[in-house]
Design a protein around this motif. Structure first.
Motif, PDB file in Angstrom:
ATOM      1  N   TRP A  15       0.853  -1.177   0.000  1.00 40.71           N
ATOM      2  CA  TRP A  15       0.000   0.000   0.000  1.00 40.71           C
ATOM      3  C   TRP A  15       0.895   1.236   0.000  1.00 40.71           C
ATOM      4  CZ3 TRP A  15      -1.981  -4.533   1.274  1.00 40.71           C
ATOM      5  CH2 TRP A  15      -3.344  -4.778   1.102  1.00 40.71           C
ATOM      6  N   ILE A  16       0.422   2.317  -0.592  1.00 37.34           N
ATOM      7  CA  ILE A  16       1.173   3.564  -0.653  1.00 37.34           C
ATOM      8  C   ILE A  16       0.320   4.680  -0.075  1.00 37.34           C
ATOM      9  CG2 ILE A  16       2.384   5.226  -2.105  1.00 37.34           C
ATOM     10  CD1 ILE A  16       2.855   3.052  -4.138  1.00 37.34           C
ATOM     11  N   GLY A  17       0.858   5.357   0.930  1.00 40.39           N
ATOM     12  CA  GLY A  17       0.202   6.522   1.498  1.00 40.39           C
ATOM     13  C   GLY A  17       0.779   7.793   0.901  1.00 40.39           C
ATOM     14  N   ARG A  18      -0.082   8.778   0.676  1.00 40.34           N
ATOM     15  CA  ARG A  18       0.356  10.053   0.109  1.00 40.34           C
ATOM     16  C   ARG A  18      -0.263  11.187   0.916  1.00 40.34           C
ATOM     17  NH1 ARG A  18       2.493   8.307  -4.811  1.00 40.34           N
ATOM     18  NH2 ARG A  18       1.533   6.383  -5.603  1.00 40.34           N
ATOM     19  N   SER A  19       0.533  12.247   1.103  1.00 42.20           N
ATOM     20  CA  SER A  19       0.076  13.405   1.866  1.00 42.20           C
ATOM     21  C   SER A  19       0.804  14.636   1.354  1.00 42.20           C
ATOM     22  CB  SER A  19       0.356  13.199   3.358  1.00 42.20           C
ATOM     23  OG  SER A  19      -0.030  14.339   4.115  1.00 42.20           O
ATOM     24  N   ASP A  20       0.342  15.804   1.778  1.00 39.95           N
ATOM     25  CA  ASP A  20       1.134  16.999   1.516  1.00 39.95           C
ATOM     26  C   ASP A  20       2.241  17.073   2.556  1.00 39.95           C
ATOM     27  OD1 ASP A  20      -0.056  17.871   3.878  1.00 39.95           O
ATOM     28  OD2 ASP A  20      -1.363  19.326   2.884  1.00 39.95           O
ATOM     29  N   ALA A  21       3.039  18.128   2.502  1.00 39.31           N
ATOM     30  CA  ALA A  21       4.200  18.210   3.383  1.00 39.31           C
ATOM     31  C   ALA A  21       3.830  18.292   4.854  1.00 39.31           C
ATOM     32  CB  ALA A  21       5.066  19.409   2.984  1.00 39.31           C
ATOM     33  N   ALA A  22       2.597  18.674   5.158  1.00 38.56           N
ATOM     34  CA  ALA A  22       2.180  18.752   6.567  1.00 38.56           C
ATOM     35  C   ALA A  22       2.056  17.380   7.205  1.00 38.56           C
ATOM     36  CB  ALA A  22       0.851  19.496   6.674  1.00 38.56           C
ATOM     37  N   ARG A  23       1.716  16.355   6.414  1.00 43.23           N
ATOM     38  CA  ARG A  23       1.673  14.957   6.849  1.00 43.23           C
ATOM     39  C   ARG A  23       0.646  14.693   7.953  1.00 43.23           C
ATOM     40  NH1 ARG A  23       7.343  14.971   8.921  1.00 43.23           N
ATOM     41  NH2 ARG A  23       6.709  17.148   9.077  1.00 43.23           N
ATOM     42  N   GLU A  25      -2.932  14.545   7.050  1.00 43.92           N
ATOM     43  CA  GLU A  25      -4.019  13.819   6.395  1.00 43.92           C
ATOM     44  C   GLU A  25      -3.433  13.013   5.251  1.00 43.92           C
ATOM     45  OE1 GLU A  25      -7.174  16.364   5.244  1.00 43.92           O
ATOM     46  OE2 GLU A  25      -7.485  17.181   7.254  1.00 43.92           O
ATOM     47  N   TRP A  26      -3.831  11.735   5.188  1.00 39.43           N
ATOM     48  CA  TRP A  26      -3.216  10.813   4.243  1.00 39.43           C
ATOM     49  C   TRP A  26      -4.268  10.173   3.351  1.00 39.43           C
ATOM     50  CZ3 TRP A  26       2.070   9.836   3.915  1.00 39.43           C
ATOM     51  CH2 TRP A  26       2.854  10.418   4.918  1.00 39.43           C
ATOM     52  N   GLN A  27      -3.901   9.966   2.091  1.00 36.81           N
ATOM     53  CA  GLN A  27      -4.689   9.166   1.161  1.00 36.81           C
ATOM     54  C   GLN A  27      -3.964   7.851   0.941  1.00 36.81           C
ATOM     55  OE1 GLN A  27      -5.396  10.933  -2.705  1.00 36.81           O
ATOM     56  NE2 GLN A  27      -5.618   8.906  -3.654  1.00 36.81           N
ATOM     57  N   LEU A  28      -4.687   6.757   1.033  1.00 40.23           N
ATOM     58  CA  LEU A  28      -4.070   5.433   0.942  1.00 40.23           C
ATOM     59  C   LEU A  28      -4.493   4.753  -0.345  1.00 40.23           C
ATOM     60  CD1 LEU A  28      -2.204   3.817   2.863  1.00 40.23           C
ATOM     61  CD2 LEU A  28      -4.230   2.564   3.588  1.00 40.23           C
TER      62      LEU A  28
END
Length: 364
Positions: A15-23, A25-28
């Motif tokens: 699985w790959i999580g992605r977020s902006d630099a604030a980290r 909130e994540w989209q998986l």
């Protein structure tokens, strides 16, 4: 614009999580189709080049183990058609799985190491596309006496020296810590002070079940080790190890990681030893030391108050952002992330398969 990427290796895929630099909130995304039903025991992120390279050590029940890489943050994955990693015929061995993928120091941009089961070290000089067996360690006279830990007979830790390209340390279950000072031609055990309670001689030359070793590039002579029983530090590159377990609720656990900017800050996840292997007091808690293990503090804000799920040796990691991110994956399929060095945590994922490895980076 900067973004954060989080690789999560599980017993049934990636699985790959992605977020902006604030980290925060994540989209998986996942399971990633290329690795469905593969055991992903090793993941890695190499940020030394112009673009980050992601790595996955996958084990297919049909095709066997391989190392894959991606240069577009996981949108596509490549494996050399001739295979990325495998024993030469004269080694008379077959690869079971890849347990560790470790990029080399900043001044060795093409070097990537891998550790495997059976206990072998591999080196790539083409950025992790293909790997060659490090024969000096494979042919070591001790190898026939190295045992198998509960997870298998594996080299699961590779710690390249940050300033001396000829120096590398590895750790294995079981066998302990070994190091080379001549580029891998010869290897010596480096376990003085590390205990092996399961042997008649509790302080043997080798044979310890070291679970993980970590170091900071700014202080390469100082390494930290989480042992089957014991948490240790060496200040002389492995000549002597000393216990730093005082102040922890248990000296048993699997992962140990160092803060990316603070060489004296280290994190562990204690478990009840030995057969129980659940979090101490049945609470999900990370412990942090800011003075190289002299004192410890509990970090639990945002983590579940009750938990029976352990964290495996490669399922805790940090990123290199400022403030640093810290990431934990549990055996019941949950991932927690902290964007402030462990002070506060958010849930990234739940109900995934058994989590084996996590790695994160802020890129761009």
């Amino acid at each position: 614009m900067s973004e954060a990427v989080l690789l999560i290796g599980t017993k049934k895929g990636l699985w790959i999580g992605r977020s902006d630099a604030a980290r925060t909130e994540w989209q998986l995304d996942g399971p990633v189709p290329e690795f469905e039903m593969q055991g992903v025991y090793a993941v890695g992120i190499d940020t030394r080049g112009d673009q980050p390279r992601l790595f996955v050590g996958g084990t297919s029940e049909h095709w066997g183990p391989a190392v894959f890489h991606s240069d577009d943050l996981g949108k596509t994955w490549a494996e050399p058609p001739e295979g990325s990693i495998g024993f030469p015929e004269d080694a008379e061995a077959s690869l079971e799985r890849v347990w560790q993928i470790q990029p080399g120091p900043a001044d060795q941009p093409g070097v990537v190491y891998a550790g495997s089961e059976p206990q072998a070290l591999w080196k790539s000089t083409d950025g992790g596309v293909t790997f060659e067996l490090v024969r000096g360690l494979w042919d070591h006279p001790h190898r026939k006496e190295w045992g198998a830990g509960f997870g298998g007979a594996a080299i699961h830790t590779v710690v390249p020296h940050s300033t001396d390209p000829d120096r590398v340390s590895v750790a294995m279950s079981t066998g302990g810590v070994y190091r080379t000072t001549d580029g891998g031609a010869t290897w010596s055990p480096a376990n003085k002070g590390i205990q092996a309670k399961f042997f008649p001689d509790p302080f043997p030359e080798f044979g310890q079940c070291v679970h993980k070793v970590a170091a900071h590039p700014a202080a390469p002579e100082r390494m930290f080790a989480q042992n089957h029983h014991g948490v240790y530090r060496t200040d002389d590159g492995g000549d002597v190890w000393k216990s730093i377990a005082d102040g922890l609720p248990s000296d048993f656990g699997f992962p140990i990681v160092v803060h990316p900017h603070e060489p004296e800050t280290v994190y562990v996840f204690p478990l009840v030893a030995d057969a129980n292997r659940i979090p101490t007091e049945a609470k999900c808690r990370v412990f942090r030391s800011r003075d190289a293990g002299n004192t410890w503090e509990e970090l639990a804000d945002g983590l579940p108050g009750t938990s029976y799920a352990p964290v495996l040796r490669d399922a805790m990691s940090t990123d290199t952002a400022d403030p640093a991110g810290v990431y934990v994956g549990t055996r019941d399929g949950c991932v927690y992330a902290s964007a402030d060095a462990g002070e506060h945590w958010v849930e990234v994922a739940r109900h995934l398969p058994d989590i084996l490895a996590v790695r994160a980076a802020v890129v761009g």
